[in-house]
Design an enzyme around this catalytic site. Structure first.
Site, PDB file in Angstrom:
ATOM      1  N   ASP A  56      13.540   1.708 -18.001  1.00 24.05           N
ATOM      2  CA  ASP A  56      12.145   2.086 -18.218  1.00 24.05           C
ATOM      3  C   ASP A  56      11.945   2.450 -19.703  1.00 24.05           C
ATOM      4  OD1 ASP A  56       9.558   2.782 -17.433  1.00 24.05           O
ATOM      5  OD2 ASP A  56      10.109   4.848 -16.921  1.00 24.05           O
ATOM      6  N   GLU A 101       4.910  -4.576 -23.046  1.00 23.37           N
ATOM      7  CA  GLU A 101       3.703  -3.737 -22.915  1.00 23.37           C
ATOM      8  C   GLU A 101       2.734  -4.004 -24.048  1.00 23.37           C
ATOM      9  OE1 GLU A 101       4.205   0.391 -21.854  1.00 23.37           O
ATOM     10  OE2 GLU A 101       2.241   0.958 -22.651  1.00 23.37           O
ATOM     11  N   HIS A 157       1.005   9.130 -18.829  1.00 24.63           N
ATOM     12  CA  HIS A 157       2.225   9.694 -18.243  1.00 24.63           C
ATOM     13  C   HIS A 157       2.083  11.192 -17.996  1.00 24.63           C
ATOM     14  CE1 HIS A 157       4.034   5.985 -20.052  1.00 24.63           C
ATOM     15  NE2 HIS A 157       4.580   5.976 -18.856  1.00 24.63           N
ATOM     16  N   GLY A 158       2.883  11.694 -17.060  1.00 26.23           N
ATOM     17  CA  GLY A 158       2.971  13.133 -16.859  1.00 26.23           C
ATOM     18  C   GLY A 158       2.011  13.669 -15.811  1.00 26.23           C
ATOM     19  N   GLY A 201       2.283   5.339 -15.498  1.00 27.23           N
ATOM     20  CA  GLY A 201       1.504   6.574 -15.382  1.00 27.23           C
ATOM     21  C   GLY A 201       0.720   6.640 -14.088  1.00 27.23           C
ATOM     22  N   SER A 203       1.325   8.264 -11.115  1.00 27.63           N
ATOM     23  CA  SER A 203       1.485   9.352 -10.137  1.00 27.63           C
ATOM     24  C   SER A 203       0.121   9.926  -9.768  1.00 27.63           C
ATOM     25  CB  SER A 203       2.359  10.473 -10.723  1.00 27.63           C
ATOM     26  OG  SER A 203       3.725  10.147 -10.585  1.00 27.63           O
ATOM     27  N   ASN A 222       4.528   2.425 -11.347  1.00 27.30           N
ATOM     28  CA  ASN A 222       5.571   3.359 -11.808  1.00 27.30           C
ATOM     29  C   ASN A 222       5.260   4.792 -11.395  1.00 27.30           C
ATOM     30  OD1 ASN A 222       6.630   1.167 -13.126  1.00 27.30           O
ATOM     31  ND2 ASN A 222       6.719   2.158 -15.128  1.00 27.30           N
ATOM     32  N   SER A 224       6.430  11.353 -12.109  1.00 29.76           N
ATOM     33  CA  SER A 224       5.975  12.755 -12.032  1.00 29.76           C
ATOM     34  C   SER A 224       5.836  13.264 -10.600  1.00 29.76           C
ATOM     35  CB  SER A 224       4.641  12.908 -12.763  1.00 29.76           C
ATOM     36  OG  SER A 224       4.800  12.627 -14.129  1.00 29.76           O
TER      37      SER A 224
END
Ligand code: G3H
Ligand code: 13P
Ligand code: ZN
Length: 326
Positions: free
Chosen positions: A96, A148, A192-193, A229, A231, A271, A274
């Protein structure tokens, strides 16, 4: 690492066929990050029980944390474990956010079946050059490559983007053609996060930019698209964490409805990192507060692992649609 190890000898597969079926079938393959034994066990158990193909993914940070040799043997163990459960699970071992040719090469040489080279923060021509170099090496070993275009808001490993720079549909055809990548990660409003959107009281998260996704699909019909990102930042876990001594104010993610919609489109890899971290933290916190006399890691990590199994089964069945596709 002296000897080159082929992922085929380990019993892994690359992502090509999985993506072909996912795009045609209107579902997405889950890509779950792992750093430790319990996370990996949960991924295998949940994906075997739901008969879902799976991408087990490892970041540069995870590789540093767990040790690259240890991780490779863990992945081999995961393949064997799935077989023992009695399911012939297609498993991809994926790097990743690879940030250099050398890192991608090292993963390919040590048994990964798929790598991401993330040149999204580079000027376009440099991204093309770096991605092409990785593709050229990877394809010699039948390893698939994710590139990407567009930058996600938040932190992409050490790359910090203040605001998301959406993928420009006008670039995708040229990028795919020039680099030869097998899949393309795009930026359509995720990050992300656990803090994906800054919301005021009463506001809900803005929808993803499906208009950009549609434009991309028009330019490269049927080409596998990846959503990072992704989640949901499951509110029940955030509440548990806060209830048992944590402090996650304003944590918010992508709604399951949005992800379902994405999974039905050309998005064929979603993906998730988190949510797994939140599930583990919530259950460990809860367990330790409720059982102050316990100090056996198997007890609290076991509770976390059980929760992770349930979370992954739910994602495969109700969000990504990958259950039953293995
Ligand atoms: O996209 C990043 C992944 O969530 C991996 O995060 O670099 O902290 O392991 P990490
Ligand atoms: P989340 O932080 O939303 O789980 O995204 C993970 C990811 O994109 C890993 O590459
Ligand atoms: Zn990512």
């Amino acid at each position: 690492m002296s000897k080159v190890v082929s992922y085929k000898d380990i019993g892994l597969v690359n992502s090509r066929e999985l993506f072909r079926h996912a795009v045609a079938g209107g579902y997405a393959i889950p890509a779950y990050n792992f750093n430790n034994l319990e996370q990996l066990q949960a991924i295998v158990i949940a994906c075997a029980e739901t008969r879902s193909p799976v991408i087990m993914q490892v970041s540069k940070g995870a590789r540093n944390y767990a040790n690259e040799t240890m991780l490779r043997y863990m992945a081999m163990g995961a393949v064997e474990m799935a077989r023992e459960i009695g399911v012939d699970l297609p498993i991809v071992l994926h790097l990743d956010h690879g940030d250099s040719f050398e890192l991608c090469k090292s993963c390919i040489d040590s048994g990964f079946s798929s790598v991401m080279i993330d040149g999204s923060h580079l000027p376009y021509d440099e991204n093309v050059a770096l991605t092409s170099k990785v593709v050229e090496y990877a394809h010699q070993y039948d390893v698939t490559v994710e590139g990407e275009l567009g930058v996600l808001a938040g932190i992409e490993d050490e790359v910090v983007a203040e605001e998301s720079t959406y993928t420009q549909p006008d670039e995708v055809e040229d990028f795919v053609q020039k680099t030869g990548v097998d899949s393309l990660a795009i930026s359509i409003g995720t990050s992300h996060g656990a803090f994906k959107f800054k919301l005021k009281e009463g506001e809900s998260a803005p929808p993803l930019r499906f208009d950009i996704l549609e434009e991309i699909e028009k330019r490269i019909p049927g080409f596998p698209i990846v959503l990072h990102g992704a989640s949901s930042v499951v509110p029940a876990y955030v509440e548990l964490i806060n209830q048992y001594g944590g402090k996650l104010d304003g944590a918010v993610g992508v709604s399951e409805d949005q992800l379902r919609r994405a999974a039905k489109s050309a998005v064929c890899k979603i993906n998730i990192d988190s949510d797994g971290r939140l599930a583990v933290t919530a259950k460990v916190r809860e367990f330790l507060v409720k059982n102050p006399g316990e100090f056996d890691p198997r007890k609290y990590l076991g509770a976390a692992r059980s929760e992770l199994v349930e979370l992954i089964k739910h994602k495969n069945q109700a969000v990504l649609g990958s259950a039953g596709k293995a």
